[in-house]
Design a protein around this motif. Structure first.
Motif, PDB file in Angstrom:
ATOM      1  N   SER A   4     -15.310  -9.112   2.639  1.00 16.93           N
ATOM      2  CA  SER A   4     -16.593  -9.693   3.025  1.00 16.93           C
ATOM      3  C   SER A   4     -16.967 -10.874   2.133  1.00 16.93           C
ATOM      4  CB  SER A   4     -17.696  -8.641   2.954  1.00 16.93           C
ATOM      5  OG  SER A   4     -17.482  -7.617   3.909  1.00 16.93           O
ATOM      6  N   ASP A   5     -16.732 -10.746   0.817  1.00 21.60           N
ATOM      7  CA  ASP A   5     -17.235 -11.748  -0.122  1.00 21.60           C
ATOM      8  C   ASP A   5     -16.139 -12.446  -0.925  1.00 21.60           C
ATOM      9  OD1 ASP A   5     -19.892 -11.038   0.552  1.00 21.60           O
ATOM     10  OD2 ASP A   5     -19.765  -9.328  -0.814  1.00 21.60           O
ATOM     11  N   PHE A   6     -14.914 -11.929  -0.883  1.00 20.30           N
ATOM     12  CA  PHE A   6     -13.819 -12.454  -1.706  1.00 20.30           C
ATOM     13  C   PHE A   6     -14.267 -12.612  -3.153  1.00 20.30           C
ATOM     14  CE2 PHE A   6     -12.282 -13.907   2.506  1.00 20.30           C
ATOM     15  CZ  PHE A   6     -11.074 -13.219   2.486  1.00 20.30           C
ATOM     16  N   GLN A   7     -14.789 -11.523  -3.671  1.00 18.11           N
ATOM     17  CA  GLN A   7     -15.156 -11.479  -5.069  1.00 18.11           C
ATOM     18  C   GLN A   7     -15.067 -10.039  -5.545  1.00 18.11           C
ATOM     19  OE1 GLN A   7     -19.267 -12.888  -4.949  1.00 18.11           O
ATOM     20  NE2 GLN A   7     -20.006 -10.811  -5.270  1.00 18.11           N
ATOM     21  N   ILE A   8     -14.913  -9.871  -6.843  1.00 11.71           N
ATOM     22  CA  ILE A   8     -14.907  -8.539  -7.432  1.00 11.71           C
ATOM     23  C   ILE A   8     -15.741  -8.585  -8.699  1.00 11.71           C
ATOM     24  CG2 ILE A   8     -12.639  -7.914  -6.508  1.00 11.71           C
ATOM     25  CD1 ILE A   8     -11.567  -8.331  -9.374  1.00 11.71           C
ATOM     26  N   SER A   9     -16.287  -7.453  -9.037  1.00 18.53           N
ATOM     27  CA  SER A   9     -17.079  -7.349 -10.253  1.00 18.53           C
ATOM     28  C   SER A   9     -16.307  -6.531 -11.284  1.00 18.53           C
ATOM     29  CB  SER A   9     -18.417  -6.670  -9.945  1.00 18.53           C
ATOM     30  OG  SER A   9     -19.172  -6.505 -11.134  1.00 18.53           O
TER      31      SER A   9
ATOM     32  N   CYS B  85       0.831  -1.200   0.000  1.00 17.40           N
ATOM     33  CA  CYS B  85       0.000   0.000   0.000  1.00 17.40           C
ATOM     34  C   CYS B  85       0.869   1.254   0.000  1.00 17.40           C
ATOM     35  CB  CYS B  85      -0.933   0.000   1.208  1.00 17.40           C
ATOM     36  SG  CYS B  85      -2.136  -1.354   1.200  1.00 17.40           S
ATOM     37  N   PHE B  86       0.294   2.325  -0.531  1.00 22.15           N
ATOM     38  CA  PHE B  86       0.978   3.609  -0.566  1.00 22.15           C
ATOM     39  C   PHE B  86      -0.072   4.704  -0.598  1.00 22.15           C
ATOM     40  CE2 PHE B  86       0.601   1.838  -4.826  1.00 22.15           C
ATOM     41  CZ  PHE B  86      -0.038   2.853  -5.528  1.00 22.15           C
ATOM     42  N   GLU B  87       0.348   5.919  -0.345  1.00 20.49           N
ATOM     43  CA  GLU B  87      -0.586   7.038  -0.345  1.00 20.49           C
ATOM     44  C   GLU B  87      -1.169   7.220  -1.744  1.00 20.49           C
ATOM     45  OE1 GLU B  87      -0.687  11.819   0.806  1.00 20.49           O
ATOM     46  OE2 GLU B  87       1.119  10.619   1.141  1.00 20.49           O
ATOM     47  N   GLY B  88      -2.480   7.224  -1.832  1.00 22.51           N
ATOM     48  CA  GLY B  88      -3.144   7.406  -3.112  1.00 22.51           C
ATOM     49  C   GLY B  88      -3.444   6.124  -3.856  1.00 22.51           C
ATOM     50  N   ILE B  89      -3.159   4.970  -3.266  1.00 25.50           N
ATOM     51  CA  ILE B  89      -3.461   3.702  -3.934  1.00 25.50           C
ATOM     52  C   ILE B  89      -4.955   3.612  -4.203  1.00 25.50           C
ATOM     53  CG2 ILE B  89      -3.724   2.412  -1.782  1.00 25.50           C
ATOM     54  CD1 ILE B  89      -2.510  -0.007  -3.193  1.00 25.50           C
ATOM     55  N   ASP B  90      -5.313   3.078  -5.375  1.00 24.85           N
ATOM     56  CA  ASP B  90      -6.724   2.961  -5.723  1.00 24.85           C
ATOM     57  C   ASP B  90      -7.029   1.549  -6.209  1.00 24.85           C
ATOM     58  OD1 ASP B  90      -5.547   2.860  -8.201  1.00 24.85           O
ATOM     59  OD2 ASP B  90      -6.342   4.788  -8.902  1.00 24.85           O
ATOM     60  N   ALA B  91      -8.275   1.336  -6.611  1.00 20.95           N
ATOM     61  CA  ALA B  91      -8.691   0.003  -7.020  1.00 20.95           C
ATOM     62  C   ALA B  91      -7.903  -0.498  -8.222  1.00 20.95           C
ATOM     63  CB  ALA B  91     -10.185   0.004  -7.326  1.00 20.95           C
TER      64      ALA B  91
ATOM     65  N   ASP C 157      -5.594   5.416   2.117  1.00 18.74           N
ATOM     66  CA  ASP C 157      -6.570   6.349   2.694  1.00 18.74           C
ATOM     67  C   ASP C 157      -7.843   5.616   3.097  1.00 18.74           C
ATOM     68  OD1 ASP C 157      -7.921   5.869   0.308  1.00 18.74           O
ATOM     69  OD2 ASP C 157      -7.156   7.685  -0.645  1.00 18.74           O
ATOM     70  N   HIS C 158      -8.789   6.360   3.694  1.00 19.75           N
ATOM     71  CA  HIS C 158     -10.017   5.754   4.205  1.00 19.75           C
ATOM     72  C   HIS C 158     -10.865   5.188   3.063  1.00 19.75           C
ATOM     73  CE1 HIS C 158      -9.425   6.948   8.363  1.00 19.75           C
ATOM     74  NE2 HIS C 158      -9.108   8.160   7.959  1.00 19.75           N
ATOM     75  N   GLU C 159     -10.818   5.811   1.886  1.00 17.58           N
ATOM     76  CA  GLU C 159     -11.603   5.307   0.761  1.00 17.58           C
ATOM     77  C   GLU C 159     -11.123   3.913   0.359  1.00 17.58           C
ATOM     78  OE1 GLU C 159     -10.383   8.299   1.034  1.00 17.58           O
ATOM     79  OE2 GLU C 159     -12.198   9.533   1.096  1.00 17.58           O
ATOM     80  N   PHE C 160      -9.825   3.699   0.405  1.00 15.99           N
ATOM     81  CA  PHE C 160      -9.306   2.380   0.057  1.00 15.99           C
ATOM     82  C   PHE C 160      -9.685   1.358   1.123  1.00 15.99           C
ATOM     83  CE2 PHE C 160      -5.953  -0.889  -0.248  1.00 15.99           C
ATOM     84  CZ  PHE C 160      -6.123  -1.238  -1.577  1.00 15.99           C
ATOM     85  N   GLU C 161      -9.719   1.779   2.378  1.00 15.94           N
ATOM     86  CA  GLU C 161     -10.177   0.879   3.444  1.00 15.94           C
ATOM     87  C   GLU C 161     -11.610   0.424   3.189  1.00 15.94           C
ATOM     88  OE1 GLU C 161      -9.556   1.393   7.710  1.00 15.94           O
ATOM     89  OE2 GLU C 161      -8.211   3.027   7.201  1.00 15.94           O
ATOM     90  N   ALA C 162     -12.476   1.354   2.760  1.00 13.62           N
ATOM     91  CA  ALA C 162     -13.863   0.994   2.476  1.00 13.62           C
ATOM     92  C   ALA C 162     -13.928  -0.031   1.338  1.00 13.62           C
ATOM     93  CB  ALA C 162     -14.656   2.243   2.113  1.00 13.62           C
ATOM     94  N   PHE C 163     -13.079   0.134   0.360  1.00 16.93           N
ATOM     95  CA  PHE C 163     -13.008  -0.817  -0.745  1.00 16.93           C
ATOM     96  C   PHE C 163     -12.562  -2.189  -0.228  1.00 16.93           C
ATOM     97  CE2 PHE C 163      -9.751  -2.648  -3.590  1.00 16.93           C
ATOM     98  CZ  PHE C 163     -10.594  -3.163  -4.568  1.00 16.93           C
ATOM     99  N   LEU C 164     -11.610  -2.215   0.697  1.00 14.89           N
ATOM    100  CA  LEU C 164     -11.146  -3.474   1.261  1.00 14.89           C
ATOM    101  C   LEU C 164     -12.247  -4.197   2.018  1.00 14.89           C
ATOM    102  CD1 LEU C 164      -7.565  -2.785   2.725  1.00 14.89           C
ATOM    103  CD2 LEU C 164      -8.168  -4.192   0.749  1.00 14.89           C
TER     104      LEU C 164
END
Length: 293
Positions: free
Chosen positions: A151-156, A75-81, A139-146
């Motif tokens: 929860s489901d171990f799946q991605i769309s 992880c790093f500052e600004g990491i995104d999906a 950041d907190h947004e990436f935490e929400a993504f995690l």
């Protein structure tokens, strides 16, 4: 919550501790218990502690014990999906479009998909271990993504559909606690704080990782590192630096440097910051001592 079957033949915290020792990682009973419970309950393991205490090494050792490939997401500052999950190889798509001409081309075929660590862990043909390293740097947004991923171990993937893990990967998160993680993420994990080891255990680690080092040298290095960590340093030496300092001092000694001098000359292996070096320089002899090896 259902308990998983025994993973990798490990049926108790004690068995996991022994397996980690065989993998060259000296785990205290509390860490072995937390890791065992995370594995048995199918929950992520959150390892928190100061930099250099061995969090990442613990995760790698657990992966080794389970015979799982460790897929690391740094992880790093600004990491995104896109950096964590996947992205499309646009240059390759454009090239393929030009080459196809009027022929039909599926530009969303797997050959154009660049899998990042989280998607790679889901698609691994054999169960893997996902190491989400230094999650506190995101950041907190990436935490929400995690949270959604864990929860489901799946991605769309909008263009192709949903990817589900046939077997949920083992997940270990590490944090240096540069900021507080969201409570929702903590609740999903088994938590363990890793502190610096006590002198006896740190000396054992030195002997385990650096077999050419004499026990007296290991004890002297550990004592010196303890004194340095008590100073207000920007980057106090971690366990890895303890091991490397012992190896470096031993190497210099074998090349003819007398022990106290070899000890002092190798200080750059333990301290990696100019201001820290300048701060301790006037008291270096007192801080590192002159123990005979």
């Amino acid at each position: 919550m259902p308990v998983r079957p025994v993973i990798g033949g490990i049926g108790s915290p004690g068995a996991l501790s022994e397996a980690l020792a065989a993998a060259q990682y000296d785990a205290d009973p509390e860490l072995a218990t937390a890791a065992y419970l995370a594995l048995a309950l199918g929950k992520p393991l959150l390892l928190e502690g100061s930099p250099g205490v061995g969090k990442t090494e613990a995760a790698k050792a657990i992966g080794s014990v389970l015979a799982r490939r460790v897929i690391r997401l740094q992880c790093f500052e600004g990491i995104d999906a896109a950096a964590a999950l996947y992205e499309w190889n646009y240059p390759r798509q454009m090239l393929a479009i030009r080459q196809a001409g009027e022929d039909y081309l599926n530009i969303y075929a797997d050959e154009f998909l660049i899998a990042r660590p989280m998607l790679e862990a889901l698609r691994a043909p054999e169960a893997a271990m996902l190491l989400i390293d230094e999650v506190d740097r995101a950041d907190h947004e990436f935490e929400a993504f995690l949270l959604e991923f864990l929860s489901d171990f799946q991605i769309s993937i909008p263009e192709t559909g949903t990817v589900r893990a046939p077997v949920a990967p083992v997940v270990v998160l590490t944090s240096n606690r540069t900021r507080d993680l969201h409570e929702a993420l903590r609740r999903r994990c088994v938590y363990h704080w890793i502190d610096y080891p006590d002198p006896e255990r740190e000396a054992r680690i030195v002997m385990m990782r650096a077999s050419a080092v004499a026990r007296s040298t290991a004890d002297a290095i550990v004592a010196a590192v303890g004194r340095l960590r008590a100073e207000p340093l920007a980057k106090p030496p971690g366990v890895a630096e303890t091991v490397e300092w012992a190896e470096a001092a031993t190497l210099l000694q074998r090349q003819g440097a007398p022990w106290p001098e070899a000890f002092r000359r190798a200080i750059g292996v333990a301290l990696k910051d100019h201001d820290d070096m300048a701060f301790v320089a006037p008291r270096l002899d007192a801080l590192i001592g002159g123990e005979a090896a």
